[in-house]
Design an enzyme around this catalytic site. Structure first.
Site, PDB file in Angstrom:
ATOM      1  N   ASP A 113     -33.903  15.652  23.842  1.00 18.59           N
ATOM      2  CA  ASP A 113     -34.346  15.180  22.836  1.00 18.59           C
ATOM      3  C   ASP A 113     -35.383  14.655  22.303  1.00 18.59           C
ATOM      4  O   ASP A 113     -35.551  13.117  22.999  1.00 18.59           O
ATOM      5  CB  ASP A 113     -33.216  14.534  22.092  1.00 18.59           C
ATOM      6  CG  ASP A 113     -33.009  15.142  20.674  1.00 18.59           C
ATOM      7  OD1 ASP A 113     -34.299  15.641  19.990  1.00 18.59           O
ATOM      8  OD2 ASP A 113     -31.524  14.814  20.213  1.00 18.59           O
ATOM      9  N   ASP A 129     -26.134  10.538  21.401  1.00 20.27           N
ATOM     10  CA  ASP A 129     -26.207  11.874  20.728  1.00 20.27           C
ATOM     11  C   ASP A 129     -27.431  12.013  21.523  1.00 20.27           C
ATOM     12  O   ASP A 129     -27.539  12.989  21.561  1.00 20.27           O
ATOM     13  CB  ASP A 129     -26.359  11.392  19.757  1.00 20.27           C
ATOM     14  CG  ASP A 129     -27.426  10.734  19.061  1.00 20.27           C
ATOM     15  OD1 ASP A 129     -27.777  10.402  18.915  1.00 20.27           O
ATOM     16  OD2 ASP A 129     -28.061  11.488  18.004  1.00 20.27           O
ATOM     17  N   GLY A 181     -24.066  15.817  14.586  1.00 17.54           N
ATOM     18  CA  GLY A 181     -23.734  16.950  15.054  1.00 17.54           C
ATOM     19  C   GLY A 181     -24.991  18.146  14.541  1.00 17.54           C
ATOM     20  O   GLY A 181     -26.130  17.430  14.152  1.00 17.54           O
ATOM     21  N   GLY A 212     -33.441  20.892   7.740  1.00 15.99           N
ATOM     22  CA  GLY A 212     -32.548  21.503   9.147  1.00 15.99           C
ATOM     23  C   GLY A 212     -33.518  22.289   9.103  1.00 15.99           C
ATOM     24  O   GLY A 212     -33.419  22.788  10.531  1.00 15.99           O
TER      25      GLY A 212
HETATM   26  P1  AMP Z   1     -32.228  13.409  16.119  1.00 11.15           P
HETATM   27  O1  AMP Z   1     -32.508  11.991  15.769  1.00 11.15           O
HETATM   28  O2  AMP Z   1     -33.933  14.115  16.499  1.00 11.15           O
HETATM   29  O3  AMP Z   1     -31.832  13.287  17.909  1.00 11.15           O
HETATM   30  O4  AMP Z   1     -30.944  13.446  14.911  1.00 11.15           O
HETATM   31  C1  AMP Z   1     -29.940  12.735  15.041  1.00 11.15           C
HETATM   32  C2  AMP Z   1     -29.129  13.393  13.759  1.00 11.15           C
HETATM   33  O5  AMP Z   1     -29.840  14.228  12.843  1.00 11.15           O
HETATM   34  C3  AMP Z   1     -28.781  14.534  14.926  1.00 11.15           C
HETATM   35  O6  AMP Z   1     -27.819  14.717  14.114  1.00 11.15           O
HETATM   36  C4  AMP Z   1     -29.558  16.161  14.042  1.00 11.15           C
HETATM   37  O7  AMP Z   1     -29.106  16.876  13.572  1.00 11.15           O
HETATM   38  C5  AMP Z   1     -30.031  15.610  12.613  1.00 11.15           C
HETATM   39  N1  AMP Z   1     -31.166  15.796  11.941  1.00 11.15           N
HETATM   40  C6  AMP Z   1     -32.805  15.005  12.056  1.00 11.15           C
HETATM   41  N2  AMP Z   1     -33.371  16.276  11.916  1.00 11.15           N
HETATM   42  C7  AMP Z   1     -33.281  16.831  10.871  1.00 11.15           C
HETATM   43  C8  AMP Z   1     -33.890  17.261   9.687  1.00 11.15           C
HETATM   44  N3  AMP Z   1     -34.902  17.899  10.027  1.00 11.15           N
HETATM   45  N4  AMP Z   1     -32.263  18.834   9.220  1.00 11.15           N
HETATM   46  C9  AMP Z   1     -30.751  17.965   9.671  1.00 11.15           C
HETATM   47  N5  AMP Z   1     -29.846  17.101   9.686  1.00 11.15           N
HETATM   48  C10 AMP Z   1     -31.380  16.272  11.079  1.00 11.15           C
HETATM   49 MG    MG Z   2     -30.545  13.916  18.592  1.00  9.25          MG
END
Ligand code: AMP
Ligand code: MG
Length: 471
Positions: free
Chosen positions: A255, A245, A87, A123
């Site tokens: 992404d 995702d 999410g 976040g």
């Molecule tokens: P991503 O690798 O950017 O596609 O992210 C994969 C998952 O990790 C997603 O659910 C993102 O919202 C979560 N996520 C990535 N970086 C952060 C962060 N710094 N803080 C919280 N959630 C994160």
């Molecule tokens: Mg992502």
């Protein structure tokens, strides 16, 4: 001043798909870059975009007037392993802007603070990672490849800790929709067939109104995905994290993490520092795309037919079209890059790519040199290899080859070493390299004497071997 009207249509979907979030104020927001050209396309007033009100909204400090800011729930296969609860862990959906043509685009803030989906994360996002996404997504859009866009990057005035302390930032991402394969998986993992139907109807209405029914929906999503990957590969692009995702249903590139445009051609090239097994290497992308579409098809089985066996048959038939669609689009583009008209010469693509791989030829320069009629010897492992290839090319090339090639062969791509240099300068408050690079990649097919430094491959010291997820 015209303030954009923003609506939250996603909130009409079943509530398990999202959570309402409160905007979290950041200390000292400052606009780093705003995309006036994109704002114009969206019907967003330039004066508003540069105003103090917009800054508060784009920093996530205030909610739009509808008041319901949400984080989307999704699941996903990450490097092959399933996670039922991902999410928006550091993002939120502001809502839709309505375009003059009746379509909608979502405004999404990335780096906007913790949500219930954050797990261990903070976040937040770093300035360099958000500017990286800005550059790469705008380069992709200029290459006419479907992609999410970047409207603005705002510095937060707060520090974000990665390998070292960095400047925090929030990116405003614009997409047709942020629904991913993983959004469907989130519902399928919970047996929520009714909600899957609602989500599908939402996506169809928004992004593919010509489609009706689950079978056509699957067919449309997978053909968009097959074409998208073919387009990436025709520009030497490696996405880097093709998790489910990060596979968007509407068929836009989404992404931008450890992704990159290749310099020297190596079909097994991997940039991402976390992709240790090469799952998302350049030449694996079509196979992974099909794997992701198979995961989507599994979610749609209950909608394809009441009878499971029959549903599986339908899914298999549709999935069987993925590779032929990919190959057709890839061949069409590669032949155009070579100035060849006839689709029957696909074998020549394989031969050319093999020569390029042998000599580690720069992917982009190879084709611009060919378009310009330069001597091609340096792109081959030997003069003999060159001469044989050249003789064949002379026979196959179309009379109007140059015009065709100019349309498909960019002069400028967002080369890693240039991206890194622009990001390092921006971190030190020097935005000139960033704007120069954007100038080049936003008009990628037109060579300009003042931008010649952006054409070149990196030398040994400049070369960036890995891109990091330190986002
Ligand atoms: P991503 O690798 O950017 O596609 O992210 C994969 C998952 O990790 C997603 O659910 C993102 O919202 C979560 N996520 C990535 N970086 C952060 C962060 N710094 N803080 C919280 N959630 C994160
Ligand atoms: Mg992502």
């Amino acid at each position: 001043m015209h303030i954009p009207l923003i609506e939250q249509s996603y909130a009409a979907l079943p509530e398990l798909l999202y959570t309402r979030v409160e905007p979290q104020s950041v200390a000292a927001p400052k606009l780093v870059i705003a995309n006036d050209a994109l704002a114009a396309e969206l019907g967003i007033d330039r004066d508003w975009l540069h105003s103090a009100d917009a800054l508060q909204l784009l920093a996530g400090n205030v909610a739009p007037s509808h008041g319901s800011v949400i984080a989307m729930a999704y699941a996903g296969h990450q490097f092959g392993g399933f996670n039922a609860r991902l999410g928006d862990g550091r993002a939120l959906l502001l809502g839709d802007v309505l375009l003059n043509d009746g379509t909608r685009r979502e405004l999404h803030l990335k780096g906007s603070g913790r949500t219930i989906y954050s797990r261990g994360g903070d976040g937040r996002a770093t300035l360099s990672a958000m500017l990286r996404e800005y550059i790469l997504s705008e380069a992709m859009a200029a290459l006419q490849v479907p992609t999410t866009r970047s409207l603005a990057v705002v510095e937060t005035g707060e520090r974000v800790f990665r390998q070292r302390p960095e400047h925090g930032a929030v990116l405003t991402r614009v997409a047709k929709s942020h629904v991913r394969v993983g959004t469907f998986q989130f519902l399928a993992a919970r047996g929520e067939t009714k909600a899957i139907e609602a989500l599908m109807a939402h996506e169809i209405a928004r992004t593919m109104p010509e489609v009706s029914g689950a079978r056509e929906f699957l067919a449309e999503v997978l053909s968009r995905q097959a074409r998208l990957i073919a387009q990436w590969m025709s520009f030497g692009f490696i996405h880097g994290v093709m998790n489910t995702d990060n596979a968007q249903i509407a068929g836009e590139t989404i992404d931008y993490g450890p992704c990159a445009f290749m310099d020297g051609f190596d079909p097994q090239k991997v940039f991402s520092s976390i992709d240790e097994n090469g799952r998302y290497a350049y030449d694996k992308q079509p196979t992974i795309g099909l794997w992701n579409m198979t995961r989507l098809a599994e979610c749609l089985l209950p909608l394809l037919d009441e009878n499971r066996e029959a549903a599986i048959k339908i899914a298999e038939q549709e999935l069987g079209r993925f590779m032929p669609l990919f190959e057709m689009e890839f061949e069409k583009r590669m032949l155009a890059k070579l100035g060849i008209n006839e689709l029957s010469h696909a074998q020549f693509i394989t031969e050319t790519l093999q020569h390029m791989a042998n000599a580690w030829a720069d992917f982009t320069r190879f084709f611009t040199a060919l378009t310009r009629g330069d001597d091609m010897r340096s792109f081959f492992i030997s003069d003999l290899a060159h001469d044989e290839w050249r003789a064949e090319w002379n026979i196959l090339r179309a009379p109007e080859a140059t015009a065709l090639m100019q349309k498909y062969n960019p002069v400028y791509i967002a080369r890693n070493h240039r991206v890194e240099a622009a990001l390092t300068a921006a971190e030190n408050q020097n935005y000139l390299p960033l704007h120069q690079l954007l100038d080049a990649v936003q008009n990628p097919f037109t060579a300009r004497a003042d931008l010649v430094q952006f054409e070149n491959a990196p030398d040994a010291q400049e070369e960036v071997l890995q891109t990091f997820c330190g986002t």
